[in-house]
Design an enzyme around this catalytic site. Structure first.
Site, PDB file in Angstrom:
ATOM      1  NE  ARG A  47      54.735  48.668  43.701  1.00  0.00           N
ATOM      2  CZ  ARG A  47      55.413  49.508  44.503  1.00  0.00           C
ATOM      3  NH1 ARG A  47      54.787  50.492  45.118  1.00  0.00           N
ATOM      4  NH2 ARG A  47      56.706  49.342  44.687  1.00  0.00           N
ATOM      5  CE1 TYR A 100      32.315  36.673  40.304  1.00  0.00           C
ATOM      6  CE2 TYR A 100      33.546  37.748  42.047  1.00  0.00           C
ATOM      7  CZ  TYR A 100      33.481  36.854  41.002  1.00  0.00           C
ATOM      8  OH  TYR A 100      34.602  36.142  40.658  1.00  0.00           O
ATOM      9  CG  ASP A 172      29.993  44.451  39.701  1.00  0.00           C
ATOM     10  OD1 ASP A 172      30.159  44.605  38.473  1.00  0.00           O
ATOM     11  OD2 ASP A 172      30.407  43.459  40.330  1.00  0.00           O
ATOM     12  CE  LYS A 197      34.329  37.844  34.865  1.00  0.00           C
ATOM     13  NZ  LYS A 197      33.561  38.219  36.039  1.00  0.00           N
TER      14      LYS A 197
HETATM   15  C1  LIG Z   1      33.771  38.385  37.403  1.00  0.00           C
HETATM   16  C2  LIG Z   1      33.022  39.357  38.231  1.00  0.00           C
HETATM   17  C3  LIG Z   1      33.635  40.044  39.275  1.00  0.00           C
HETATM   18  C4  LIG Z   1      35.083  39.798  39.675  1.00  0.00           C
HETATM   19  O1  LIG Z   1      35.959  40.177  38.665  1.00  0.00           O
HETATM   20  P1  LIG Z   1      37.406  39.465  38.445  1.00  0.00           P
HETATM   21  O2  LIG Z   1      37.940  40.174  37.256  1.00  0.00           O
HETATM   22  O3  LIG Z   1      37.145  38.002  38.244  1.00  0.00           O
HETATM   23  O4  LIG Z   1      38.193  39.711  39.691  1.00  0.00           O
HETATM   24  C5  LIG Z   1      32.874  40.955  39.983  1.00  0.00           C
HETATM   25  N1  LIG Z   1      31.590  41.189  39.680  1.00  0.00           N
HETATM   26  C6  LIG Z   1      30.965  40.542  38.679  1.00  0.00           C
HETATM   27  C7  LIG Z   1      29.539  40.845  38.399  1.00  0.00           C
HETATM   28  C8  LIG Z   1      31.659  39.607  37.922  1.00  0.00           C
HETATM   29  O5  LIG Z   1      31.037  38.947  36.940  1.00  0.00           O
END
Ligand SMILES: *Cc1c(COP(=O)(O)O)cnc(C)c1O
Length: 377
Positions: A47, A100, A172, A197
């Protein structure tokens, strides 16, 4: 070295003990140390000090984003919330109006009670961002291209504005990936990824990442927060994400090519009022996208002339596009966002979001054609 080469070679040295070329998976949660806690290889308890696979993944992501250090988390939201939780009490943060959904909830439900106020602003407008900055603003969160409307914000210009007012900028970069856009090079301070993703790329692993331009006090606070609160990445997930990262440049090129074919076809159809894909010359932010991105990505959305009913009919008639949330996998997905956003949806009822996969583009276009022809016929 070009980024495609980095994706294959960053942190890919053969295993010192066995010579294994493929990165060995290491599941150990604890590592031998000396009697007074002397660390032999830098690891101690998973951790706090991570593990060998995670360490490789973090240095590969730092290399791809040209940051000094990266940190992995259990999910994209664990990464984003670790950053927000590391802001000082009393701080103000800005998020985009199109963002998001989880970020809006994080701001309203989680951050407000701990004394950090989060407000939303149209980050595609520099004037709106300038007006929204206050003396308390410590962070401007940019999501570009944004979810689900694919709005594009000018990272370099926002970084200049924010820095002049003493605020940091985090981006992001989930939709673009470092292959298409490198926010730290454009002046941002932190990059976040949902590695669930395109990094994983096969819809079978969850993880998140933060890459920092500098290993500064903020980076240390975030690492400490992760150590104490424990939103760490599982070793098997680190291994899957590292494996996915190696082929990400090749996959991304196909995602982009296929998305272009799908976007151009949809833009030619009378049933479709609007196609949101930044690669189309008619997109409101096409010029900014062209200047800061290498290509335009595999995500797009459409707004249907026939509203909610037309959107749902199209989603139900598609055969190759599966109705499912998430994105960035090999398979094409479609989603009526408003339906999954709960009682007060932010997305228009007429909107469908597409994650364009790696099928042949002719088959994807043919599937859309049969579904839309059904509509008009
Ligand atoms: C999926 C997503 C998130 C969140 O990510 P997780 O891995 O589901 O917690 C944040 N920003 C964007 C643009 C996303 O597509």
């Amino acid at each position: 070295m070009k980024i495609e080469t980095l994706a294959v070679h960053a942190a890919s040295e053969p295993d010192a003990a066995s010579g294994a070329v493929a990165t060995p998976i290491s599941l150990s949660t604890t590592f031998r140390h000396g009697p007074a806690g002397e660390r032999e290889h830098g690891f101690e308890y998973i951790r706090g000090t991570g593990n060998p696979v995670e360490q490789r993944l973090e240095s590969a992501i730092a290399a791809l984003e040209q940051g000094e250090v990266a940190a992995m988390f259990a999910s994209g939201m664990a990464a984003a919330s670790a950053l927000f939780m590391s802001l000082p009490r009393g701080a103000h943060a800005l998020i985009p109006r199109d963002v998001y959904m989880g970020m809006r909830i994080l701001g309203a439900e989680i951050m407000a009670p701990v004394g950090v106020t989060v407000s939303s602003v149209d980050t595609t407008s520099l004037d709106r961002v300038r007006e929204a900055l206050t003396p308390a603003t410590k962070l401007v969160w940019v999501e570009t291209p944004s979810n689900p409307k694919l709005e594009v914000s000018d990272i370099a210009a926002i970084a200049q504005l924010a820095h002049a007012r003493g605020a940091l900028v985090a981006v992001d970069n989930t939709f673009a990936t470092p292959l298409l856009q490198q926010p730290l090079v454009l002046g941002a301070d932190v990059v976040m990824h949902s590695a669930t993703k395109y990094f994983g790329g096969h819809s079978d692993v969850m993880g998140g990442a933060l890459a920092f331009a500098r290993r500064d006090e903020l980076a240390e606070r975030v690492l400490h927060y992760r150590h104490v609160t424990g939103g760490v990445l599982a070793p098997f997930n680190a291994w899957l994400i590292l494996r996915g990262l190696r082929s990400m440049p090749a996959r991304l090129a196909w995602h982009c090519r296929n998305a272009r074919a799908v976007a151009e076809f949809l833009a030619s159809r009378p049933e479709v009022e609007r196609v949101n894909w930044p690669g189309l010359p008619g997109h409101a932010n096409h010029a900014v996208a062209k200047a800061q991105m290498r290509d335009f990505g595999g995500m797009l959305s459409v707004e249907m002339r026939g509203g909610r009913e037309a959107a749902l009919r199209l989603a139900s008639r598609l055969k190759l596009f599966t109705n499912a949330t998430s994105l960035g996998g090999v398979e094409s997905l479609v989603e009526h966002r408003a339906s999954v956003e709960g009682e007060h949806p932010h997305s228009p009822q007429s909107l469908l979001r597409f994650s364009v996969g790696l099928e042949h583009p002719d088959d994807l276009v043919e599937d859309l054609r049969q579904a839309l022809d059904h509509e008009s016929g």
